[in-house]
Design an enzyme around this catalytic site. Structure first.
Site, PDB file in Angstrom:
ATOM      1  CE  LYS A 239      -5.354 -96.192  27.002  1.00  0.00           C
ATOM      2  NZ  LYS A 239      -6.381 -95.898  26.004  1.00  0.00           N
TER       3      LYS A 239
ATOM      4  CD  GLN B  36      -5.971 -94.961  22.459  1.00  0.00           C
ATOM      5  OE1 GLN B  36      -5.850 -95.915  23.221  1.00  0.00           O
ATOM      6  NE2 GLN B  36      -6.203 -93.735  22.892  1.00  0.00           N
TER       7      GLN B  36
ATOM      8  CG  ASP C  97     -11.959 -97.283  26.435  1.00  0.00           C
ATOM      9  OD1 ASP C  97     -11.314 -97.000  27.477  1.00  0.00           O
ATOM     10  OD2 ASP C  97     -11.507 -97.137  25.288  1.00  0.00           O
TER      11      ASP C  97
END
Ligand code: NAD
Length: 280
Positions: free
Chosen positions: A53, A97, A120
């Site tokens: 990322k 994460q 997200d």
């Protein structure tokens, strides 16, 4: 018949090039997009994803920062960091994460992220916005699935879409995205009876289960579009949930694994971050 391959790697590359141009413009206006990634503990797969990322951000000129925290961090300290990032004007998108180490409350952590920075799309407000048709962040893998189908110019409205898998991060958002595009959506899962028959009804079959080669050739209607979200490691090789070799003899279009849905996830994360900066 041999299916045409939907090349996710190439499509993700196109998206990244488009975004790089948009970032250039935003930087000129003094609004460089910024992404913060919070990594807790030392899960090797998570470390790989976070590195990917960060590199992807750097490639297109997005500012990125990774906060690596020890697995023993307290819930309170983690929430304090999220509060700080919520206030930071350089940061337009933020993600934690997953999975988190045991002892940390994943849903409390996600709920603490500002819904306006939740790239997200896991915050309950964004989940709700997706279902009721409002503007908000959409989870990246499902957004990538829709983008692949649209860029392959596959008609969706009125078509029969069968989704196999009902997880919060893939299956459920895929259902609501395709419903929003006016598909007739059927959802199948581990308790579905006659899974093969359900799949055989699909004009567009989207599989997100995590079982290598679950979907067989005779589960697929000739001429269908098959999107394989699954990632499984078998004998050191990555394979999807679809028996690619045989299914591609009947499908019209199919995504490979690797090189299908996978590369789209990061592309859509970048897009969400750039869009957030553009709105700021
Ligand atoms: P999950 O384990 O949370 O959910 C799996 C779903 O499959 C469940 O809803 C379950 O009901 C269903 N299921 C299980 N066994 C089944 C069976 N035999 N028949 C029908 N349905 C069954 O998994 P997930 O997080 O949704 O991920 C699914 C797959 O997608 C995994 O292989 C994962 O690695 C992959 N994935 C890929 C990406 C990406 O490409 N970037 C992102 C996320 C997940």
């Amino acid at each position: 018949m041999t299916a045409r391959i939907i090349d996710g790697k190439a499509i993700a590359g196109e998206i990244r090039s488009e975004l790089a141009l948009q970032v250039k413009q935003l930087v000129k206006e003094g609004r460089r997009p910024g992404l913060a990634v919070v990594l807790v503990g030392d899960n090797p797969a998570s470390e790989v994803y976070v590195r990917m990322k960060k590199r992807a951000c750097e490639e297109i000129g997005v500012y990125s920062v990774v906060h690596s925290l020890p697995a023993e961090i307290t819930q309170e300290k983690l929430l304090d960091l999220i509060d700080e990032l919520n206030q930071d004007p350089k940061i337009h998108g933020m993600l934690v994460q997953l999975p988190l180490p045991s002892g940390l409350d994943e849903s409390a952590v996600i709920s603490r992220i500002s819904p306006e920075k939740d790239v997200d799309g896991f915050h309950p407000l964004n989940v709700g916005r997706l279902w009721i048709g409002g503007e908000g962040f959409v989870p990246c893998t499902p957004a990538g699935v829709l983008e692949l189908v649209q860029r392959a110019e596959v008609p969706i409205s009125g078509k029969k879409v069968v989704v196999v898998g009902r997880s919060n991060i893939v299956g459920k958002p895929v259902i609501s995205l395709f419903l929003r595009e006016n598909a007739t959506v059927t959802v199948c899962h581990s308790r579905t009876e006659n899974l093969a028959e359900e799949c055989a009804q699909a004009d567009i079959l989207i599989v997100a289960v995590g079982r290598p080669h679950l979907v067989k050739k005779d589960w697929v209607k000739p001429g269908a579009v098959v999107i394989d979200v699954g990632i499984n490691r078998v004998d050191g090789k990555l394979v999807g949930d679809v028996d690619f070799e045989n299914v591609s003899q009947v499908a019209a279009l199919i995504t490979p694994v690797p090189g299908g849905v996978g590369p789209m996830t990061i592309a859509m994360l970048l897009k969400a971050t750039v869009d957030a900066a553009a709105r700021s």
